[in-house]
Design an enzyme around this catalytic site. Structure first.
Site, PDB file in Angstrom:
ATOM      1  N   ASP A   1       0.852  -1.193   0.000  1.00 38.12           N
ATOM      2  CA  ASP A   1       0.000   0.000   0.000  1.00 38.12           C
ATOM      3  C   ASP A   1       0.890   1.245   0.000  1.00 38.12           C
ATOM      4  O   ASP A   1       1.911   1.297   0.689  1.00 38.12           O
ATOM      5  CB  ASP A   1      -0.916   0.000   1.236  1.00 38.12           C
ATOM      6  CG  ASP A   1      -2.061   0.987   1.109  1.00 38.12           C
ATOM      7  OD1 ASP A   1      -3.217   0.547   1.002  1.00 38.12           O
ATOM      8  OD2 ASP A   1      -1.783   2.209   1.095  1.00 38.12           O
TER       9      ASP A   1
ATOM     10  N   ASN B   1     -13.032  -3.361   2.177  1.00 35.54           N
ATOM     11  CA  ASN B   1     -14.055  -2.330   2.293  1.00 35.54           C
ATOM     12  C   ASN B   1     -14.973  -2.407   1.087  1.00 35.54           C
ATOM     13  O   ASN B   1     -14.495  -2.532  -0.046  1.00 35.54           O
ATOM     14  CB  ASN B   1     -13.393  -0.949   2.362  1.00 35.54           C
ATOM     15  CG  ASN B   1     -12.517  -0.796   3.593  1.00 35.54           C
ATOM     16  OD1 ASN B   1     -12.874  -1.236   4.680  1.00 35.54           O
ATOM     17  ND2 ASN B   1     -11.350  -0.189   3.425  1.00 35.54           N
TER      18      ASN B   1
ATOM     19  N   GLY C   1     -16.301   2.364   3.264  1.00 41.57           N
ATOM     20  CA  GLY C   1     -15.162   3.271   3.106  1.00 41.57           C
ATOM     21  C   GLY C   1     -14.264   2.910   1.940  1.00 41.57           C
ATOM     22  O   GLY C   1     -13.085   3.246   1.925  1.00 41.57           O
TER      23      GLY C   1
ATOM     24  N   HIS D   1     -11.798  -1.454  -7.408  1.00 40.21           N
ATOM     25  CA  HIS D   1     -11.346  -2.780  -7.850  1.00 40.21           C
ATOM     26  C   HIS D   1     -11.159  -3.577  -6.555  1.00 40.21           C
ATOM     27  O   HIS D   1     -10.427  -3.113  -5.662  1.00 40.21           O
ATOM     28  CB  HIS D   1     -10.036  -2.670  -8.635  1.00 40.21           C
ATOM     29  CG  HIS D   1      -9.524  -3.982  -9.154  1.00 40.21           C
ATOM     30  ND1 HIS D   1      -9.471  -4.284 -10.512  1.00 40.21           N
ATOM     31  CD2 HIS D   1      -9.059  -5.084  -8.511  1.00 40.21           C
ATOM     32  CE1 HIS D   1      -8.991  -5.522 -10.670  1.00 40.21           C
ATOM     33  NE2 HIS D   1      -8.721  -6.016  -9.457  1.00 40.21           N
TER      34      HIS D   1
ATOM     35  N   HIS E   1     -10.145  -5.303  -3.413  1.00 37.32           N
ATOM     36  CA  HIS E   1      -8.827  -5.452  -2.786  1.00 37.32           C
ATOM     37  C   HIS E   1      -8.996  -5.821  -1.324  1.00 37.32           C
ATOM     38  O   HIS E   1      -9.937  -5.386  -0.663  1.00 37.32           O
ATOM     39  CB  HIS E   1      -7.985  -4.182  -2.924  1.00 37.32           C
ATOM     40  CG  HIS E   1      -8.678  -2.929  -2.498  1.00 37.32           C
ATOM     41  ND1 HIS E   1      -9.614  -2.300  -3.281  1.00 37.32           N
ATOM     42  CD2 HIS E   1      -8.568  -2.185  -1.365  1.00 37.32           C
ATOM     43  CE1 HIS E   1     -10.050  -1.218  -2.653  1.00 37.32           C
ATOM     44  NE2 HIS E   1      -9.442  -1.128  -1.479  1.00 37.32           N
TER      45      HIS E   1
ATOM     46  N   HIS F   1      -6.918  -5.640   2.275  1.00 36.79           N
ATOM     47  CA  HIS F   1      -5.786  -5.072   2.988  1.00 36.79           C
ATOM     48  C   HIS F   1      -5.264  -6.153   3.930  1.00 36.79           C
ATOM     49  O   HIS F   1      -6.026  -6.668   4.762  1.00 36.79           O
ATOM     50  CB  HIS F   1      -6.221  -3.888   3.868  1.00 36.79           C
ATOM     51  CG  HIS F   1      -6.802  -2.726   3.112  1.00 36.79           C
ATOM     52  ND1 HIS F   1      -6.095  -1.569   2.866  1.00 36.79           N
ATOM     53  CD2 HIS F   1      -8.023  -2.535   2.559  1.00 36.79           C
ATOM     54  CE1 HIS F   1      -6.869  -0.711   2.204  1.00 36.79           C
ATOM     55  NE2 HIS F   1      -8.037  -1.273   2.011  1.00 36.79           N
TER      56      HIS F   1
HETATM   57  P1  5GP Z   1      -9.843   1.405   0.208  1.00 38.28           P
HETATM   58  O1  5GP Z   1     -10.105   2.661   0.990  1.00 38.28           O
HETATM   59  O2  5GP Z   1     -10.441   1.476  -1.166  1.00 38.28           O
HETATM   60  O3  5GP Z   1     -10.213   0.164   0.939  1.00 38.28           O
HETATM   61  O4  5GP Z   1      -8.271   1.316   0.065  1.00 38.28           O
HETATM   62  C1  5GP Z   1      -7.550   1.869  -0.992  1.00 38.28           C
HETATM   63  C2  5GP Z   1      -6.081   1.767  -0.642  1.00 38.28           C
HETATM   64  O5  5GP Z   1      -5.335   1.961  -1.815  1.00 38.28           O
HETATM   65  C3  5GP Z   1      -5.605   2.810   0.371  1.00 38.28           C
HETATM   66  O6  5GP Z   1      -5.055   2.151   1.505  1.00 38.28           O
HETATM   67  C4  5GP Z   1      -4.540   3.605  -0.397  1.00 38.28           C
HETATM   68  O7  5GP Z   1      -3.451   3.966   0.387  1.00 38.28           O
HETATM   69  C5  5GP Z   1      -4.152   2.644  -1.509  1.00 38.28           C
HETATM   70  N1  5GP Z   1      -3.710   3.287  -2.746  1.00 38.28           N
HETATM   71  C6  5GP Z   1      -4.360   4.276  -3.404  1.00 38.28           C
HETATM   72  N2  5GP Z   1      -3.686   4.597  -4.522  1.00 38.28           N
HETATM   73  C7  5GP Z   1      -2.604   3.779  -4.560  1.00 38.28           C
HETATM   74  C8  5GP Z   1      -1.531   3.630  -5.498  1.00 38.28           C
HETATM   75  O8  5GP Z   1      -1.436   4.319  -6.513  1.00 38.28           O
HETATM   76  N3  5GP Z   1      -0.599   2.691  -5.217  1.00 38.28           N
HETATM   77  C9  5GP Z   1      -0.676   1.907  -4.103  1.00 38.28           C
HETATM   78  N4  5GP Z   1       0.300   1.008  -3.923  1.00 38.28           N
HETATM   79  N5  5GP Z   1      -1.675   2.011  -3.203  1.00 38.28           N
HETATM   80  C10 5GP Z   1      -2.625   2.942  -3.439  1.00 38.28           C
END
Ligand code: 5GP
Length: 122
Positions: A37, A94, A100, A105, A107, A109
Protein backbone atom coordinates in the site's frame (compact mmCIF):
# COMPACT_ATOMS: atom_id res chain seq x y z
CA UNK A 1 -18.90 8.70 -4.73
CA UNK A 2 -17.27 5.68 -6.42
CA UNK A 3 -19.31 3.41 -8.68
CA UNK A 4 -19.10 -0.20 -7.54
CA UNK A 5 -21.80 -1.44 -9.90
CA UNK A 6 -20.12 -0.73 -13.24
CA UNK A 7 -16.42 -1.62 -13.37
CA UNK A 8 -14.22 1.38 -14.20
CA UNK A 9 -11.40 -0.03 -16.29
CA UNK A 10 -9.39 3.14 -15.68
CA UNK A 11 -9.27 2.75 -11.91
CA UNK A 12 -5.83 2.96 -10.32
CA UNK A 13 -5.54 -0.76 -9.53
CA UNK A 14 -6.50 -1.70 -13.10
CA UNK A 15 -3.60 0.49 -14.20
CA UNK A 16 -1.27 -1.18 -11.70
CA UNK A 17 -2.32 -4.59 -13.07
CA UNK A 18 -1.55 -3.38 -16.59
CA UNK A 19 1.85 -2.14 -15.43
CA UNK A 20 0.95 1.45 -16.40
CA UNK A 21 1.46 2.64 -12.82
CA UNK A 22 4.40 1.30 -10.79
CA UNK A 23 3.91 -0.70 -7.59
CA UNK A 24 6.08 -2.63 -5.16
CA UNK A 25 5.18 -6.23 -5.92
CA UNK A 26 5.06 -8.78 -3.11
CA UNK A 27 3.57 -11.74 -4.94
CA UNK A 28 1.94 -12.63 -8.24
CA UNK A 29 0.41 -15.66 -9.91
CA UNK A 30 -2.26 -16.27 -12.55
CA UNK A 31 -5.09 -15.16 -10.24
CA UNK A 32 -3.73 -12.59 -7.86
CA UNK A 33 -1.41 -9.60 -7.56
CA UNK A 34 -0.17 -8.40 -4.17
CA UNK A 35 1.69 -5.14 -3.63
CA UNK A 36 2.57 -2.65 -0.91
CA UNK A 37 0.00 0.00 0.00
CA UNK A 38 1.28 3.47 -0.89
CA UNK A 39 0.12 4.82 2.50
CA UNK A 40 0.86 1.98 4.94
CA UNK A 41 -1.18 1.78 8.15
CA UNK A 42 1.08 -0.88 9.72
CA UNK A 43 4.68 -2.11 9.29
CA UNK A 44 3.28 -4.61 6.78
CA UNK A 45 0.39 -3.31 4.66
CA UNK A 46 -0.15 -5.29 1.50
CA UNK A 47 -3.02 -4.96 -0.98
CA UNK A 48 -4.19 -8.21 -2.55
CA UNK A 49 -6.20 -7.89 -5.76
CA UNK A 50 -7.68 -10.35 -8.25
CA UNK A 51 -6.47 -10.29 -11.84
CA UNK A 52 -10.07 -9.92 -12.95
CA UNK A 53 -12.34 -6.87 -13.10
CA UNK A 54 -14.42 -7.08 -9.92
CA UNK A 55 -15.58 -3.76 -8.42
CA UNK A 56 -15.81 -5.01 -4.85
CA UNK A 57 -16.15 -8.12 -2.69
CA UNK A 58 -19.92 -7.99 -3.24
CA UNK A 59 -19.38 -8.02 -7.02
CA UNK A 60 -16.86 -10.87 -6.68
CA UNK A 61 -19.36 -12.96 -4.68
CA UNK A 62 -21.97 -12.47 -7.37
CA UNK A 63 -19.87 -12.96 -10.48
CA UNK A 64 -16.69 -14.97 -9.79
CA UNK A 65 -16.79 -18.63 -10.70
CA UNK A 66 -15.97 -21.28 -8.10
CA UNK A 67 -12.59 -22.18 -9.61
CA UNK A 68 -11.44 -18.59 -9.65
CA UNK A 69 -12.66 -18.01 -6.10
CA UNK A 70 -10.87 -21.07 -4.86
CA UNK A 71 -7.56 -20.28 -6.60
CA UNK A 72 -7.77 -16.62 -5.59
CA UNK A 73 -8.20 -17.39 -1.89
CA UNK A 74 -5.70 -20.25 -1.96
CA UNK A 75 -3.14 -17.67 -3.08
CA UNK A 76 -3.51 -15.91 0.28
CA UNK A 77 -1.68 -18.83 1.86
CA UNK A 78 1.25 -18.33 -0.53
CA UNK A 79 1.27 -14.62 0.30
CA UNK A 80 1.17 -15.07 4.08
CA UNK A 81 3.85 -17.77 3.84
CA UNK A 82 6.05 -15.53 1.73
CA UNK A 83 5.70 -12.74 4.30
CA UNK A 84 6.29 -15.21 7.15
CA UNK A 85 3.31 -13.95 9.16
CA UNK A 86 3.77 -16.39 12.05
CA UNK A 87 2.26 -13.96 14.60
CA UNK A 88 -0.83 -13.37 12.52
CA UNK A 89 -2.39 -10.59 10.54
CA UNK A 90 -5.64 -8.73 9.87
CA UNK A 91 -7.48 -8.94 6.58
CA UNK A 92 -9.95 -6.19 5.60
CA UNK A 93 -12.01 -5.51 2.53
CA UNK A 94 -14.05 -2.33 2.29
CA UNK A 95 -17.25 -2.38 0.23
CA UNK A 96 -18.90 0.77 -1.04
CA UNK A 97 -19.74 3.98 0.77
CA UNK A 98 -20.43 2.56 4.24
CA UNK A 99 -17.38 0.33 4.02
CA UNK A 100 -15.16 3.27 3.11
CA UNK A 101 -14.02 1.85 -0.24
CA UNK A 102 -11.97 4.33 -2.26
CA UNK A 103 -10.68 2.26 -5.17
CA UNK A 104 -13.35 0.41 -7.21
CA UNK A 105 -11.35 -2.78 -7.85
CA UNK A 106 -11.72 -5.53 -5.22
CA UNK A 107 -8.83 -5.45 -2.79
CA UNK A 108 -7.98 -6.96 0.56
CA UNK A 109 -5.79 -5.07 2.99
CA UNK A 110 -3.37 -7.40 4.77
CA UNK A 111 -2.01 -5.71 7.89
CA UNK A 112 0.68 -7.09 10.15
CA UNK A 113 4.06 -6.46 11.77
CA UNK A 114 2.51 -5.24 15.04
CA UNK A 115 -0.68 -5.71 17.08
CA UNK A 116 -3.15 -3.99 14.80
CA UNK A 117 -5.50 -2.84 17.57
CA UNK A 118 -9.15 -1.84 17.49
CA UNK A 119 -11.40 -3.23 14.82
CA UNK A 120 -12.87 0.18 13.96
CA UNK A 121 -12.02 3.74 14.90
CA UNK A 122 -14.39 6.10 16.65
P1 5GP B 1 -9.84 1.41 0.21
O1 5GP B 1 -10.10 2.66 0.99
O2 5GP B 1 -10.44 1.48 -1.17
O3 5GP B 1 -10.21 0.16 0.94
O4 5GP B 1 -8.27 1.32 0.07
C1 5GP B 1 -7.55 1.87 -0.99
C2 5GP B 1 -6.08 1.77 -0.64
O5 5GP B 1 -5.34 1.96 -1.82
C3 5GP B 1 -5.61 2.81 0.37
O6 5GP B 1 -5.06 2.15 1.50
C4 5GP B 1 -4.54 3.60 -0.40
O7 5GP B 1 -3.45 3.97 0.39
C5 5GP B 1 -4.15 2.64 -1.51
N1 5GP B 1 -3.71 3.29 -2.75
C6 5GP B 1 -4.36 4.28 -3.40
N2 5GP B 1 -3.69 4.60 -4.52
C7 5GP B 1 -2.60 3.78 -4.56
C8 5GP B 1 -1.53 3.63 -5.50
O8 5GP B 1 -1.44 4.32 -6.51
N3 5GP B 1 -0.60 2.69 -5.22
C9 5GP B 1 -0.68 1.91 -4.10
N4 5GP B 1 0.30 1.01 -3.92
N5 5GP B 1 -1.68 2.01 -3.20
C10 5GP B 1 -2.63 2.94 -3.44
Amino acid sequence: MIDIINYDKNNIFAKILEGKIPSKKIFENEYVFAFEDINPQAPIHVLIIPKMPFCSFADFLKRANQDFMSCFFKSFDDISSKLNLVDGYRLITNVGKFGGQEVPHLHFHLLSGKIIGKMVSG
